[in-house]
Design a protein around this motif. Structure first.
Motif, short mmCIF file in Angstrom:
data_model
loop_
_atom_site.label_atom_id
_atom_site.label_comp_id
_atom_site.label_asym_id
_atom_site.label_seq_id
_atom_site.Cartn_x
_atom_site.Cartn_y
_atom_site.Cartn_z
N UNK A 219 0.86 -1.19 0.00
CA UNK A 219 0.00 0.00 0.00
C UNK A 219 0.89 1.23 0.00
N UNK A 220 0.40 2.28 -0.67
CA UNK A 220 1.14 3.53 -0.68
C UNK A 220 0.17 4.68 -0.95
N UNK A 221 0.66 5.90 -0.69
CA UNK A 221 -0.17 7.06 -0.95
C UNK A 221 0.70 8.26 -1.27
N UNK A 222 0.09 9.20 -1.97
CA UNK A 222 0.71 10.48 -2.29
C UNK A 222 -0.25 11.55 -1.83
N UNK A 223 0.25 12.52 -1.12
CA UNK A 223 -0.57 13.66 -0.67
C UNK A 223 0.20 14.93 -0.97
N UNK A 224 -0.51 15.89 -1.59
CA UNK A 224 0.14 17.14 -1.96
C UNK A 224 -0.83 18.29 -1.85
N UNK A 225 -0.29 19.48 -1.68
CA UNK A 225 -1.11 20.69 -1.62
C UNK A 225 -0.71 21.62 -2.77
#
Length: 98
Positions: free
Chosen positions: A57-63
């Motif tokens: 599992x992985x994730x990317x979070x950005x603003x």
């Protein structure tokens, strides 16, 4: 260059769901194929693969910056029951000539 990671060539296809979310299908030159749930709302961009993802599992979070010129985020991998930072990314829109 020794010690420098080189990103693979890739293609990403993005499709909209009726509920306003998106799916991203990722294919790269290593033969890796992944599917991500994707959202973009209120200046936050997310890509996520949740357990039980086939390999991890992985994730990317950005603003998104207020002026719309920069996206600042990080990829995280799920290890030992928690998400840990893998690497950060910053996208900047090049300045436009006058």
């Amino acid at each position: 260059m020794p010690g420098v990671a080189v990103a693979p060539d890739l293609h990403a296809l993005i499709g909209a769901n009726p509920d306003g979310t998106f799916l991203q299908y990722y294919f790269d030159s290593r033969g890796v194929v992944r599917q991500y749930a994707m959202t973009f709302a209120d200046g936050l961009w997310t890509l996520e693969r949740h357990p039980p993802a086939p390999d991890f599992a992985q994730r990317f979070r950005a603003t998104l910056s207020a002026d719309g010129t920069t996206i600042d985020g990080a990829w995280e991998a799920h290890r030992d029951g928690a998400y840990v930072r893998d690497f950060g990314l910053t996208y900047r829109r090049p300045s436009q000539p006058n």
